[in-house]
Design an enzyme around this catalytic site. Structure first.
Site, mmCIF file in Angstrom:
data_model
loop_
_atom_site.group_PDB
_atom_site.id
_atom_site.type_symbol
_atom_site.label_atom_id
_atom_site.label_comp_id
_atom_site.label_asym_id
_atom_site.label_seq_id
_atom_site.Cartn_x
_atom_site.Cartn_y
_atom_site.Cartn_z
ATOM 1 N N LYS A 57 0.911 -1.138 0.066
ATOM 2 C CA LYS A 57 -0.024 -0.172 0.119
ATOM 3 C C LYS A 57 0.853 1.214 0.009
ATOM 4 C CE LYS A 57 -3.863 2.105 2.723
ATOM 5 N NZ LYS A 57 -4.712 2.070 3.600
ATOM 6 N N SER A 134 -9.416 1.743 2.780
ATOM 7 C CA SER A 134 -8.821 2.449 1.759
ATOM 8 C C SER A 134 -7.530 1.684 1.065
ATOM 9 C CB SER A 134 -8.016 3.869 2.762
ATOM 10 O OG SER A 134 -7.153 3.156 3.515
ATOM 11 N N SER A 158 -9.876 -0.220 6.818
ATOM 12 C CA SER A 158 -9.409 -0.326 5.482
ATOM 13 C C SER A 158 -8.423 -1.451 4.917
ATOM 14 C CB SER A 158 -8.370 0.978 5.638
ATOM 15 O OG SER A 158 -9.168 2.227 5.471
#
Length: 459
Positions: A57, A134, A158
């Site tokens: 990420k 996210s 997330s």
């Protein structure tokens, strides 16, 4: 001996072919990947993770690459060192492929990013659907087979939301279990880093490598000390037989999509068939009641952390994220202090209630992945069951448990009290061994035929 050169070339070819349709990756530098493959080949690491590819990420530092944070202008121009979790996995022989897209500054649950790109959920070739956020790109990369596993962060669901919408296993650990060093913050009282993969087994082995061996209860009783130990092999070999699981009364499923509710009840029956004892119990703190206070705390902290960036880069930021950040300006210091006091009180209350259960079971999200065109960022439909884990500091595992009539993934959430990740792994792994939901794959060829124009771009 692991052939990292071949692994790198195969992965790069797959990304080149499929990612124009998916937009999972924010950055892939082929020569950087080849250099990493050469280093890994020289290092000669062995073990269950050696040779597996990793999407990171774009909130976590990877040495030699910028840390974009989902922003048009990167937050870190070039990271000088790996984030602690990244370095641990690379040290175990995983090959990092690059940076996966995220909602800007990780502040959003839909997976939408107007500043860079919104990854496309691969489970529908006809309709562009949200990937969840996210950690959107991380989930899409693994679901589409572009990476064997991924790292995400979880401040309000997330990791678990995108895993639920993409048929993956994802684990949000107890705070402190995985070091946060080298990860851009959103809200320190809620932030965690965790693994994402197709199977609970892989997630468990990643957690074992990333975890801080010194982390655990500050003054543990003998029982708590035993629970805090994370023995991967023992957790994977464990049985649900005799474990006491709290399950939600029917009223907690009001408003939940029918397919989600059916899949949840079917998963409970499967765990009961494996020997677990199910006890209907209303949580002492209602899961949706955790959404508002955690959101206020998140916004207040995020505004204070990122106000200088807003001052410099407001014009290029995602307007949805910018609005959520600006809402934090209205959260006073007194209100932040009050929220932190309430959080501590509610954590103590919930942990005391939950001691008689080995785990608590809920749906992960109440609906399957919506179409991108139907996304309403003024609503938080995915947060209903996941926010409690962050607000109350509970480890939580999302596990695939079904599909709706259109084939969209459905997910079971397994939670426990702090440091009891082993119980989650035992239950999740046993469930996956008894079902075949994790074996499903999206129709990527249909996506290719649809062409890159069908991919989710900034809107």
């Amino acid at each position: 001996m692991t052939d990292f050169t071949s692994i790198a070339e195969t992965a790069l070819a797959g990304i080149a072919r499929l990612d124009p349709h998916l937009k999972a990756f924010a950055l892939v530098e082929p020569e950087w990947v080849r250099e990493e493959a050469w280093r890994q080949g020289k290092a000669g690491a062995t073990g269950p993770l050696a040779g597996l590819t990793l999407a990171v990420k774009d909130l976590l530092d990877v040495r030699g690459l910028p840390t974009g944070g989902g922003c048009r202008t990167p937050v870190v121009g070039e990271a000088s060192a790996h984030a602690a979790a990244v370095g641990a996995l690379i040290g175990a022989g995983m090959l990092a492929l690059g940076k996966a897209h995220t909602v800007e500054l990780a502040f959003g649950t839909w997976g939408i990013n107007r500043a860079t790109a919104s990854p496309r959920n691969p489970w529908d070739a006809k309709t562009v659907r949200v990937a969840g956020g996210s950690s959107s790109g991380s989930a899409v990369a693994v679901a589409a087979g572009l990476a064997d596993a991924a790292l995400g962060s979880d401040t309000g669901g997330s990791i678990r939301i995108p895993c639920a919408l993409n048929n993956l296993a994802g684990l949000k650990p107890t705070m402190g279990r995985v070091p946060m060093g080298g990860c851009l913050p959103l809200c320190p009282e809620l932030d965690t880093i965790g693994p994402m993969a197709r199977t609970v087994e892989r997630v468990a082995r990643m957690l074992a490598i990333m975890r801080d061996p010194q982390a655990g209860p500050a003054w543990p009783s003998r029982k708590l000390a035993q629970q805090a130990v994370f023995d991967t092999d023992a957790a994977l070999a464990g049985s649900p037989r005799g474990l006491v699981l709290a399950v939600l009364p029917d009223r907690f499923l009001d408003g939940v999509d029918q397919a989600v509710g059916t899949a949840y009840l079917t998963a409970l029956a499967q765990l009961e068939a494996l020997g677990a004892k199910l006890v209907e119990a209303a949580p002492v703190i209602d899961p949706p009641a955790c959404v508002e206070p955690s959101g206020l705390l998140m916004a207040g902290r995020a505004w204070r952390l990122w106000q200088p960036r807003i001052d410099h880069f407001e014009s290029e930021m995602d307007p949805g994220v910018l609005g959520r950040l600006r809402a934090g300006e209205d959260v006073s210091e007194a209100e932040l202090s009050r929220l932190i006091r309430i959080q501590a009180q509610e954590q103590a209350r919930f942990h005391a209630w939950a001691q008689e259960y080995d785990a608590i079971l809920t749906p992960t999200v109440p609906i399957p992945a919506p179409a991108l065109a139907d996304a309403d960022e003024g609503r938080l439909p995915f947060s209903r069951f996941v926010r409690m884990a962050n607000w109350l500091n509970l480890p939580a595992l999302a596990v695939p448990c079904g599909a709706d009539a259109g084939g969209l993934p459905l997910s079971l959430q397994i939670l426990s009290t702090p440091w009891r990740e082993a119980a989650l792994v035992t239950l999740g792994h046993a469930y996956q061994c008894a079902t075949d939901w994790a074996d499903r794959r999206p129709d990527l060829e249909a996506l290719v035929k649809a062409g890159p124009a069908g991919a989710a771009a900034p809107v």
